[in-house]
Design a protein around this motif. Structure first.
Motif, PDB file in Angstrom:
ATOM      1  N   THR A 192      -1.802   8.209  -2.340  1.00 56.17           N
ATOM      2  CA  THR A 192      -1.516   7.467  -1.115  1.00 56.17           C
ATOM      3  C   THR A 192      -2.737   6.640  -0.753  1.00 56.17           C
ATOM      4  O   THR A 192      -3.879   7.025  -1.003  1.00 56.17           O
ATOM      5  CB  THR A 192      -1.164   8.401   0.049  1.00 56.17           C
ATOM      6  OG1 THR A 192      -2.211   9.343   0.182  1.00 56.17           O
ATOM      7  CG2 THR A 192       0.144   9.120  -0.174  1.00 56.17           C
ATOM      8  N   GLY A 193      -2.460   5.477  -0.166  1.00 57.94           N
ATOM      9  CA  GLY A 193      -3.529   4.571   0.210  1.00 57.94           C
ATOM     10  C   GLY A 193      -3.847   3.571  -0.891  1.00 57.94           C
ATOM     11  O   GLY A 193      -4.558   2.594  -0.673  1.00 57.94           O
TER      12      GLY A 193
ATOM     13  N   ALA B  44       8.222  -1.929   5.759  1.00 56.18           N
ATOM     14  CA  ALA B  44       8.410  -0.766   4.887  1.00 56.18           C
ATOM     15  C   ALA B  44       9.188  -1.184   3.651  1.00 56.18           C
ATOM     16  O   ALA B  44      10.135  -1.962   3.727  1.00 56.18           O
ATOM     17  CB  ALA B  44       9.161   0.323   5.636  1.00 56.18           C
TER      18      ALA B  44
ATOM     19  N   THR C 273       6.139   2.550   0.553  1.00 56.57           N
ATOM     20  CA  THR C 273       4.982   1.650   0.641  1.00 56.57           C
ATOM     21  C   THR C 273       5.120   0.784   1.879  1.00 56.57           C
ATOM     22  O   THR C 273       6.186   0.737   2.496  1.00 56.57           O
ATOM     23  CB  THR C 273       4.894   0.720  -0.589  1.00 56.57           C
ATOM     24  OG1 THR C 273       5.980  -0.205  -0.532  1.00 56.57           O
ATOM     25  CG2 THR C 273       4.956   1.507  -1.888  1.00 56.57           C
ATOM     26  N   VAL C 274       4.033   0.110   2.206  1.00 60.95           N
ATOM     27  CA  VAL C 274       4.101  -0.836   3.314  1.00 60.95           C
ATOM     28  C   VAL C 274       3.425  -2.132   2.863  1.00 60.95           C
ATOM     29  O   VAL C 274       2.388  -2.107   2.213  1.00 60.95           O
ATOM     30  CB  VAL C 274       3.487  -0.224   4.598  1.00 60.95           C
ATOM     31  CG1 VAL C 274       2.027   0.105   4.394  1.00 60.95           C
ATOM     32  CG2 VAL C 274       3.699  -1.120   5.788  1.00 60.95           C
TER      33      VAL C 274
ATOM     34  N   ASN D  48       2.188   4.677   0.943  1.00 61.37           N
ATOM     35  CA  ASN D  48       2.119   5.449   2.180  1.00 61.37           C
ATOM     36  C   ASN D  48       2.427   6.924   1.945  1.00 61.37           C
ATOM     37  O   ASN D  48       1.866   7.804   2.582  1.00 61.37           O
ATOM     38  CB  ASN D  48       3.158   4.899   3.152  1.00 61.37           C
ATOM     39  CG  ASN D  48       2.549   4.539   4.468  1.00 61.37           C
ATOM     40  OD1 ASN D  48       1.358   4.815   4.671  1.00 61.37           O
ATOM     41  ND2 ASN D  48       3.328   3.935   5.345  1.00 61.37           N
ATOM     42  N   ASP D  49       3.359   7.145   1.028  1.00 68.63           N
ATOM     43  CA  ASP D  49       3.847   8.508   0.850  1.00 68.63           C
ATOM     44  C   ASP D  49       4.507   8.601  -0.518  1.00 68.63           C
ATOM     45  O   ASP D  49       5.161   7.656  -0.956  1.00 68.63           O
ATOM     46  CB  ASP D  49       4.866   8.828   1.948  1.00 68.63           C
ATOM     47  CG  ASP D  49       5.218  10.304   1.970  1.00 68.63           C
ATOM     48  OD1 ASP D  49       4.340  11.115   1.619  1.00 68.63           O
ATOM     49  OD2 ASP D  49       6.371  10.634   2.303  1.00 68.63           O
TER      50      ASP D  49
ATOM     51  N   THR E 116       0.844  -1.186   0.000  1.00 66.48           N
ATOM     52  CA  THR E 116       0.000   0.000   0.000  1.00 66.48           C
ATOM     53  C   THR E 116       0.884   1.240   0.000  1.00 66.48           C
ATOM     54  O   THR E 116       1.858   1.295   0.747  1.00 66.48           O
ATOM     55  CB  THR E 116      -0.879   0.022   1.277  1.00 66.48           C
ATOM     56  OG1 THR E 116      -1.469  -1.258   1.416  1.00 66.48           O
ATOM     57  CG2 THR E 116      -1.934   1.098   1.196  1.00 66.48           C
TER      58      THR E 116
ATOM     59  N   ASN F 232       3.288  -5.562   6.961  1.00 63.90           N
ATOM     60  CA  ASN F 232       3.629  -4.332   7.672  1.00 63.90           C
ATOM     61  C   ASN F 232       5.131  -4.016   7.661  1.00 63.90           C
ATOM     62  O   ASN F 232       5.684  -3.508   8.621  1.00 63.90           O
ATOM     63  CB  ASN F 232       3.122  -4.386   9.114  1.00 63.90           C
ATOM     64  CG  ASN F 232       2.657  -3.016   9.562  1.00 63.90           C
ATOM     65  OD1 ASN F 232       2.462  -2.130   8.722  1.00 63.90           O
ATOM     66  ND2 ASN F 232       2.500  -2.839  10.861  1.00 63.90           N
TER      67      ASN F 232
ATOM     68  N   SER G 230      10.671   0.773   0.087  1.00 63.24           N
ATOM     69  CA  SER G 230      10.768   1.995  -0.701  1.00 63.24           C
ATOM     70  C   SER G 230      10.952   1.654  -2.165  1.00 63.24           C
ATOM     71  O   SER G 230      11.645   0.698  -2.504  1.00 63.24           O
ATOM     72  CB  SER G 230      11.974   2.823  -0.259  1.00 63.24           C
ATOM     73  OG  SER G 230      11.819   3.162   1.085  1.00 63.24           O
TER      74      SER G 230
END
Ligand SMILES: Nc1ncnc2c1ncn2[C@@H]1O[C@H](COP(=O)(O)OP(=O)(O)OP(=O)(O)O)[C@@H](O)[C@H]1O
Ligand SMILES: [Mg+2]
Lengths: 292, 361
Positions: free
Chosen positions: B343-344, B326, B319-320, B306-307, B304, B324, B328
């Motif tokens: 995002t999301g 991280a 992303t994650v 994230n930023d 997902t 859960n 990149s």
């Protein structure tokens, strides 16, 4: 980082704004100090030119008499010797204090402080005992067969020089230790890698860098020695007086404030002169100048 | 076979209970620029100080052209060094500083003057001869220090984070100067830094230090492409690690399960890999692909967003994963996967297994 820069750029303004109120606080103290220092000196100066008759007769007598000139010469000689010896002995000690590990350093430091805090008279009498004809030093030297006759080390300038060097040592060791401690160790390592032997590091780097400290310490010792009373009075002889003893005699035995004041002022002028030379050579607060 | 120019053999240094350098072995070739790269306290300076003769190793040996250096005191080692802190002699002018090592060697004055002139030219400080060090900037001071260290033609030059006190722009400028000087003088340089970019920019080879040992030695590209340990992978370049379980191994490659859905096959694996054991899979943000439609194979992983950060020539997408963790992704400017990404949003991430590495404990 940006926070840092902004505070430093604000700092001067803050300081300026605070100065007047700060000054107001310390003004009474300044006044008191001025009274304490300036009044006695001024009164001495006045008495030296007013008593017994107005004029420079006291100074003429002081510089005209062989006896008095010799006393001054003795004083300068002893002070110079004491200063030299203090530097020669004090430098390695200060260096040791600056580099040895903390634990041993503080032991050595404590010994030096302790000796400073011991009563001055007690220390001087102790030297009298050590130095006298039948003292430990003479006995040891005779037993070792190094001398036949005991050395005369009290009631003369030798005794005064030894005793005063001992008293003055801490005054050169403590400031020098600070100066040497502030020298970046990398500088000496760099010198070593450049190929400098220990000796070359000492003369080419360490001593030049410590010079401001040596100079200020030496000046302090010299000036203190010029006017020192206790040690010359106890370890010196009547034949070789020093200025402080002479002043004491003028004032106490002869009640001649004029001559006493004149002698004191000569010392003061010499001191100020030396201080001026020191300022000239090393400036104020440039001790331990660093790389950046 | 010829003897290596400089050999560091099993150097170990203990300070009481602290082991500063554990077991460092390294051969350096003549003219090489080798960098010790590692975090604070990993033993880089200690190793350099042993080379300089300021410290004696607890055990091990150092040989220069086949002869041990350990019995030679610092001032006879003829080694050059530039320190992290400014160590010019503050009471001597720039010219006198550079002349110092020549003076203590009692060279004739004409020769000293000539050498000082050449050194000032080398570090591009002609005309600064009579300047006092205190009147120079940090960068200039370090250049003078470099000139002083090279004045006596040392076979080896040691540099312990010489630029760490300078700001970034000046640092880069002097890095190029150092490279140029290395090429002009062909002196062997051992350089210490904890800045990977500096190491990559300067060095022929890099030795990565971690807790008193060298984890890996190699060129920048070698370390980047084939890190031998998880530590090296973390230290050179950016990387993320995903927890996985080894399914099968053969010939240094492994198949690894990431969660329930994903299986990556043929990943180069380091350490003791056994089926069923844990593994950490390293992913470089610039070497993975991001797509917005889920793939059908099991060689990718769902994540997902994230930023999203636009950084000019690339865009960084944080992303994650569903576990859960991280992860990149760095996409070059113009990559169409970016368009309209929010995002999301759920994305699908894939990579070439041969470009990743797995590390087992
Ligand atoms: N003189 C000393 N006495 C005791 N411990 C020391 C001494 N010098 C270094 N150490 C220890 O040895 C370890 C390695 O130190 P070293 O200075 O070599 O690290 P480094 O890799 O150069 O780190 P940095 O990047 O911070 O300079 C550290 O844990 C340090 O605390
Ligand atoms: Mg270090």
């Amino acid at each position: 980082m940006s926070v840092m820069t902004s505070t430093t750029s604000f700092a001067p303004e803050l300081r300026q704004r605070r100065r007047p109120s700060g000054f107001a606080y310390i003004a009474p103290a300044l006044l008191l100090i001025a009274l304490f220092f300036i009044v006695p000196i001024a009164s001495l100066l006045l008495r030296s030119v007013l008593e017994p008759t107005p004029g420079l007769s006291n100074y003429a007598e002081l510089f005209g008499s062989w006896t008095y000139v010799r006393i001054f010469a003795n004083t300068f000689l002893v002070s110079a010797l004491v200063t030299l010896l203090s530097v020669i002995i004090g430098f390695p000690v200060a260096w040791l204090l600056a580099i040895i590990p903390n634990r041993w350093g503080s032991v050595l430091f404590a010994i030096i402080l302790l000796s400073m805090w011991t009563n001055l008279l007690a220390r001087t009498y102790a030297w009298m005992v050590l130095l006298q004809r039948t003292g430990v030093i003479n006995k040891t030297l005779i037993n070792l067969g190094l001398i036949d006759q005991p050395l005369v080390m009290v009631n003369n300038l030798t005794g005064v020089t030894i005793g005063m060097t001992y008293i003055m040592l801490p005054f050169i060791i403590l400031p020098l230790r600070g100066v040497i401690k502030d020298i970046e160790p990398g500088i000496l390592q760099a010198a070593a890698l450049c190929g400098a032997t220990k000796w070359q590091c000492l003369w080419g780097v360490l001593i030049p860098l410590a010079l401001p400290g040596i100079a200020s310490g030496a000046l302090m010792v010299f000036v203190m020695s010029l006017g020192y009373f206790v040690t010359p009075a106890l370890l010196g002889g009547t034949a070789n007086m020093m200025v402080a003893e002479m002043i004491a005699q003028f004032v106490q035995s002869l009640v001649n404030w004029g001559m006493g004041g004149a002698a004191a002022l000569v010392l003061l002028v010499v001191t100020l002169l030396l201080y001026a030379i020191q300022l000239r050579l090393f400036g104020v607060g440039r001790i331990g100048q660093e790389g950046q | 076979m010829t003897v290596p120019f400089l050999q560091i053999r099993g150097i170990r240094k203990e300070y009481g209970a602290v082991t500063a350098v554990d077991d460092v072995t390294l051969n350096v070739e003549k003219g090489e620029f080798l960098t010790f790269l590692g975090p604070s306290g990993s033993g880089k300076s200690t190793t350099l100080y042993i080379l300089a003769g300021f410290e004696n190793p607890t055990s091990g040996d150092i040989l220069l052209e086949g002869k041990t250096l350990l019995q030679t005191p610092s001032h006879k080692r003829n080694i050059g060094m530039v320190f992290q802190r400014y160590t010019l002699f503050p009471h001597l002018s720039v010219g006198e500083n550079i002349a110092f090592p020549l003076r203590v060697r009692r060279l004739p004055k004409a020769e000293i003057d000539e050498k000082v002139r050449r050194m000032l030219k080398l570090v591009r400080l002609e005309g600064y001869e009579d300047r006092m060090p205190a009147k120079m900037s940090g960068g200039q001071q370090q250049r003078v220090a470099l000139a002083r260290a090279l004045a006596y033609d040392p076979p080896v030059l040691l540099m312990d984070e010489p630029l760490s006190a300078l700001d970034k722009k000046l640092r880069e400028e002097i890095q190029y100067e150092i490279r140029r000087i290395h090429q002009e003088t062909s002196v062997t340089i051992l350089y210490v830094t904890h800045d990977q970019e500096e190491a990559l920019r300067l060095s022929d080879r890099i030795a990565v230090f971690s807790r008193g040992v060298i984890d890996q030695t190699g060129t920048g590209p070698e370390l980047y492409a084939n890190p031998a340990t998880r530590f090296v992978a973390q230290f050179i370049g950016d990387s993320d690690f995903l927890k996985g379980v080894v399914a099968a191994t053969s010939g240094g490659l492994a198949d690894i399960h990431l969660g329930d859905e994903t299986v990556v096959t043929g990943v180069p694996v380091h350490g003791k890999a056994t089926a069923g054991g844990n593994a950490a899979v390293m992913l470089r943000p610039e070497r993975i692909n991001l797509s917005r439609t889920a793939g059908t194979d099991r060689a990718g992983i769902a994540a997902t967003v994230n930023d999203i950060t636009f950084l000019g020539n690339n865009t960084h997408v944080a992303t994650v994963t569903s576990a859960n963790e991280a992860l990149s992704v760095r996409l070059p400017f113009g990559d169409t996967a970016i368009n309209g990404l929010t995002t999301g949003e759920k994305v699908w991430i894939t990579w070439d297994p041969a470009t990743t590495h797995a590390f087992c404990d």
